[in-house]
Design a protein around this motif. Structure first.
Motif, PDB file in Angstrom:
ATOM      1  N   MET A   6       1.028  -1.097  -0.256  1.00  0.00           N
ATOM      2  CA  MET A   6       0.081  -0.311  -0.042  1.00  0.00           C
ATOM      3  C   MET A   6       0.876   1.259  -0.113  1.00  0.00           C
ATOM      4  SD  MET A   6      -2.991   0.124  -0.312  1.00  0.00           S
ATOM      5  CE  MET A   6      -4.333   0.350  -0.238  1.00  0.00           C
ATOM      6  N   GLU A   7       1.818   1.269   0.500  1.00  0.00           N
ATOM      7  CA  GLU A   7       2.487   2.489   1.004  1.00  0.00           C
ATOM      8  C   GLU A   7       3.584   2.787  -0.704  1.00  0.00           C
ATOM      9  OE1 GLU A   7       7.013   1.090   2.667  1.00  0.00           O
ATOM     10  OE2 GLU A   7       5.065   0.498   3.619  1.00  0.00           O
ATOM     11  N   ASN A   8       4.330   2.133  -2.552  1.00  0.00           N
ATOM     12  CA  ASN A   8       3.719   2.206  -3.565  1.00  0.00           C
ATOM     13  C   ASN A   8       3.422   2.501  -3.731  1.00  0.00           C
ATOM     14  OD1 ASN A   8       6.916   1.541  -2.539  1.00  0.00           O
ATOM     15  ND2 ASN A   8       6.481  -0.985  -2.638  1.00  0.00           N
ATOM     16  N   SER A   9       1.800   2.944  -3.335  1.00  0.00           N
ATOM     17  CA  SER A   9       0.577   2.785  -4.903  1.00  0.00           C
ATOM     18  C   SER A   9       0.517   3.800  -5.052  1.00  0.00           C
ATOM     19  CB  SER A   9      -0.625   2.513  -3.741  1.00  0.00           C
ATOM     20  OG  SER A   9      -1.046   3.792  -2.746  1.00  0.00           O
ATOM     21  N   LYS A  10       1.988   5.445  -4.335  1.00  0.00           N
ATOM     22  CA  LYS A  10       1.826   7.059  -4.506  1.00  0.00           C
ATOM     23  C   LYS A  10       2.230   6.268  -6.185  1.00  0.00           C
ATOM     24  CE  LYS A  10      -1.025   8.949  -1.288  1.00  0.00           C
ATOM     25  NZ  LYS A  10      -0.523   9.923  -0.544  1.00  0.00           N
ATOM     26  N   PRO A  11       3.618   6.217  -5.950  1.00  0.00           N
ATOM     27  CA  PRO A  11       4.593   5.923  -6.194  1.00  0.00           C
ATOM     28  C   PRO A  11       4.263   5.581  -8.032  1.00  0.00           C
ATOM     29  CG  PRO A  11       6.129   5.934  -4.767  1.00  0.00           C
ATOM     30  CD  PRO A  11       4.394   5.937  -4.266  1.00  0.00           C
ATOM     31  N   LEU A  12       3.492   4.356  -8.079  1.00  0.00           N
ATOM     32  CA  LEU A  12       2.969   3.562  -8.784  1.00  0.00           C
ATOM     33  C   LEU A  12       2.147   4.443  -9.356  1.00  0.00           C
ATOM     34  CD1 LEU A  12       3.235   1.005 -10.302  1.00  0.00           C
ATOM     35  CD2 LEU A  12       1.535   0.167  -8.437  1.00  0.00           C
ATOM     36  N   ALA A  13       1.306   4.445  -8.924  1.00  0.00           N
ATOM     37  CA  ALA A  13       0.399   6.072 -10.296  1.00  0.00           C
ATOM     38  C   ALA A  13       0.789   6.854 -10.703  1.00  0.00           C
ATOM     39  CB  ALA A  13      -1.063   5.657  -9.170  1.00  0.00           C
ATOM     40  N   LEU A  14       2.205   7.447  -9.735  1.00  0.00           N
ATOM     41  CA  LEU A  14       2.449   8.625 -10.498  1.00  0.00           C
ATOM     42  C   LEU A  14       3.247   8.283 -11.949  1.00  0.00           C
ATOM     43  CD1 LEU A  14       3.724  11.456 -10.870  1.00  0.00           C
ATOM     44  CD2 LEU A  14       5.707  10.740  -9.088  1.00  0.00           C
ATOM     45  N   VAL A  15       3.732   6.913 -11.927  1.00  0.00           N
ATOM     46  CA  VAL A  15       4.732   6.269 -12.920  1.00  0.00           C
ATOM     47  C   VAL A  15       4.113   5.463 -14.121  1.00  0.00           C
ATOM     48  CG1 VAL A  15       6.164   4.553 -13.799  1.00  0.00           C
ATOM     49  CG2 VAL A  15       6.362   5.818 -11.796  1.00  0.00           C
ATOM     50  N   LEU A  16       2.517   4.850 -13.885  1.00  0.00           N
ATOM     51  CA  LEU A  16       1.439   5.070 -14.488  1.00  0.00           C
ATOM     52  C   LEU A  16       0.891   6.941 -14.773  1.00  0.00           C
ATOM     53  CD1 LEU A  16      -0.268   2.785 -15.575  1.00  0.00           C
ATOM     54  CD2 LEU A  16      -1.333   3.489 -13.928  1.00  0.00           C
ATOM     55  N   PHE A  17       1.026   7.131 -14.654  1.00  0.00           N
ATOM     56  CA  PHE A  17      -0.297   8.432 -14.896  1.00  0.00           C
ATOM     57  C   PHE A  17       0.861   9.264 -16.136  1.00  0.00           C
ATOM     58  CE2 PHE A  17      -3.124   8.435 -11.678  1.00  0.00           C
ATOM     59  CZ  PHE A  17      -4.452   7.952 -12.154  1.00  0.00           C
ATOM     60  N   PHE A  18       1.861   8.711 -15.333  1.00  0.00           N
ATOM     61  CA  PHE A  18       3.466   9.491 -16.354  1.00  0.00           C
ATOM     62  C   PHE A  18       3.987   8.906 -17.651  1.00  0.00           C
ATOM     63  CE2 PHE A  18       8.182  10.343 -17.752  1.00  0.00           C
ATOM     64  CZ  PHE A  18       8.051  11.379 -18.322  1.00  0.00           C
ATOM     65  N   VAL A  19       3.322   7.718 -18.178  1.00  0.00           N
ATOM     66  CA  VAL A  19       4.029   6.750 -18.534  1.00  0.00           C
ATOM     67  C   VAL A  19       2.222   6.621 -19.666  1.00  0.00           C
ATOM     68  CG1 VAL A  19       3.446   4.345 -20.103  1.00  0.00           C
ATOM     69  CG2 VAL A  19       5.245   4.788 -18.007  1.00  0.00           C
ATOM     70  N   THR A  20       1.177   7.137 -19.802  1.00  0.00           N
ATOM     71  CA  THR A  20      -0.017   7.283 -20.538  1.00  0.00           C
ATOM     72  C   THR A  20       0.366   8.000 -20.862  1.00  0.00           C
ATOM     73  OG1 THR A  20      -1.644   5.752 -18.607  1.00  0.00           O
ATOM     74  CG2 THR A  20      -2.347   7.396 -20.092  1.00  0.00           C
ATOM     75  N   PHE A  21       0.652   9.145 -20.387  1.00  0.00           N
ATOM     76  CA  PHE A  21       0.940  11.065 -20.517  1.00  0.00           C
ATOM     77  C   PHE A  21       1.853  10.989 -21.724  1.00  0.00           C
ATOM     78  CE2 PHE A  21       2.995  15.203 -20.684  1.00  0.00           C
ATOM     79  CZ  PHE A  21       1.968  15.833 -21.580  1.00  0.00           C
ATOM     80  N   VAL A  22       3.184  10.487 -21.521  1.00  0.00           N
ATOM     81  CA  VAL A  22       3.363  10.640 -22.716  1.00  0.00           C
ATOM     82  C   VAL A  22       3.262   9.488 -24.043  1.00  0.00           C
ATOM     83  CG1 VAL A  22       6.181   9.621 -22.720  1.00  0.00           C
ATOM     84  CG2 VAL A  22       5.781  10.431 -21.173  1.00  0.00           C
ATOM     85  N   GLY A  23       2.844   8.674 -23.468  1.00  0.00           N
ATOM     86  CA  GLY A  23       1.876   7.518 -24.871  1.00  0.00           C
ATOM     87  C   GLY A  23       1.201   8.348 -25.760  1.00  0.00           C
ATOM     88  N   ILE A  24       0.474   9.240 -25.145  1.00  0.00           N
ATOM     89  CA  ILE A  24      -0.794   9.693 -25.520  1.00  0.00           C
ATOM     90  C   ILE A  24      -0.442  11.101 -26.708  1.00  0.00           C
ATOM     91  CG2 ILE A  24      -2.050  12.103 -25.693  1.00  0.00           C
ATOM     92  CD1 ILE A  24      -3.377  10.710 -22.691  1.00  0.00           C
ATOM     93  N   VAL A  25       0.861  11.897 -25.866  1.00  0.00           N
ATOM     94  CA  VAL A  25       1.703  12.741 -27.054  1.00  0.00           C
ATOM     95  C   VAL A  25       2.782  12.124 -27.983  1.00  0.00           C
ATOM     96  CG1 VAL A  25       3.947  14.705 -26.297  1.00  0.00           C
ATOM     97  CG2 VAL A  25       2.630  13.801 -24.690  1.00  0.00           C
ATOM     98  N   VAL A  26       3.257  10.542 -27.265  1.00  0.00           N
ATOM     99  CA  VAL A  26       4.063  10.249 -28.784  1.00  0.00           C
ATOM    100  C   VAL A  26       2.543  10.076 -30.425  1.00  0.00           C
ATOM    101  CG1 VAL A  26       4.664   8.405 -29.196  1.00  0.00           C
ATOM    102  CG2 VAL A  26       6.062  10.090 -27.581  1.00  0.00           C
ATOM    103  N   TYR A  27       1.270   9.287 -29.548  1.00  0.00           N
ATOM    104  CA  TYR A  27       0.480   9.066 -30.027  1.00  0.00           C
ATOM    105  C   TYR A  27       0.492  10.128 -31.147  1.00  0.00           C
ATOM    106  CZ  TYR A  27      -4.449   8.099 -31.988  1.00  0.00           C
ATOM    107  OH  TYR A  27      -5.324   7.875 -32.877  1.00  0.00           O
ATOM    108  N   VAL A  28      -0.436  11.454 -30.634  1.00  0.00           N
ATOM    109  CA  VAL A  28      -0.170  12.466 -31.369  1.00  0.00           C
ATOM    110  C   VAL A  28       0.550  13.150 -31.908  1.00  0.00           C
ATOM    111  CG1 VAL A  28      -1.707  15.223 -30.584  1.00  0.00           C
ATOM    112  CG2 VAL A  28      -2.082  13.037 -29.861  1.00  0.00           C
ATOM    113  N   TYR A  29       1.568  13.722 -31.875  1.00  0.00           N
ATOM    114  CA  TYR A  29       2.753  14.326 -32.110  1.00  0.00           C
ATOM    115  C   TYR A  29       3.003  13.253 -33.482  1.00  0.00           C
ATOM    116  CZ  TYR A  29       1.867  18.124 -30.139  1.00  0.00           C
ATOM    117  OH  TYR A  29       0.801  19.076 -30.185  1.00  0.00           O
ATOM    118  N   SER A  30       2.810  11.656 -33.572  1.00  0.00           N
ATOM    119  CA  SER A  30       3.547  10.794 -34.180  1.00  0.00           C
ATOM    120  C   SER A  30       2.230  11.018 -35.522  1.00  0.00           C
ATOM    121  CB  SER A  30       3.765   9.576 -34.060  1.00  0.00           C
ATOM    122  OG  SER A  30       2.489   9.001 -33.372  1.00  0.00           O
ATOM    123  N   GLY A  31       3.303  10.925 -36.674  1.00  0.00           N
ATOM    124  CA  GLY A  31       2.091  10.333 -37.932  1.00  0.00           C
ATOM    125  C   GLY A  31       1.573  12.128 -38.792  1.00  0.00           C
TER     126      GLY A  31
END
Length: 65
Positions: A1-26
């Motif tokens: 339970m104590e690792n849930s906040k850093p794990l959520a941060l990493v998950l949201f950051f990876v999602t954000f980077v994925g969306i940015v790469v999707y939008v600006y590729s192509g």
């Protein structure tokens, strides 16, 4: 339970980077998305593709064609 906040941060950051790469590729997708930035400045008539047909019908009715 104590690792849930850093794990959520990493998950949201990876999602954000994925969306940015999707939008600006192509190039086609980038051009289409970039064109959306002008939508607030367009007239409502320009956005409605049936407006031109309605206007033509109204003009024909008023001129008697």
């Amino acid at each position: 339970m104590e690792n849930s906040k850093p794990l959520a941060l990493v998950l949201f950051f990876v999602t954000f980077v994925g969306i940015v790469v999707y939008v600006y590729s192509g190039k086609k997708r980038k051009q289409r998305l970039e064109s959306y930035k002008d939508i607030p400045f367009l007239d409502d008539d320009e956005l409605d593709p049936t407006h031109q047909k309605k206007q033509q019908v109204n003009n024909d009715e008023s001129t008697g064609k």
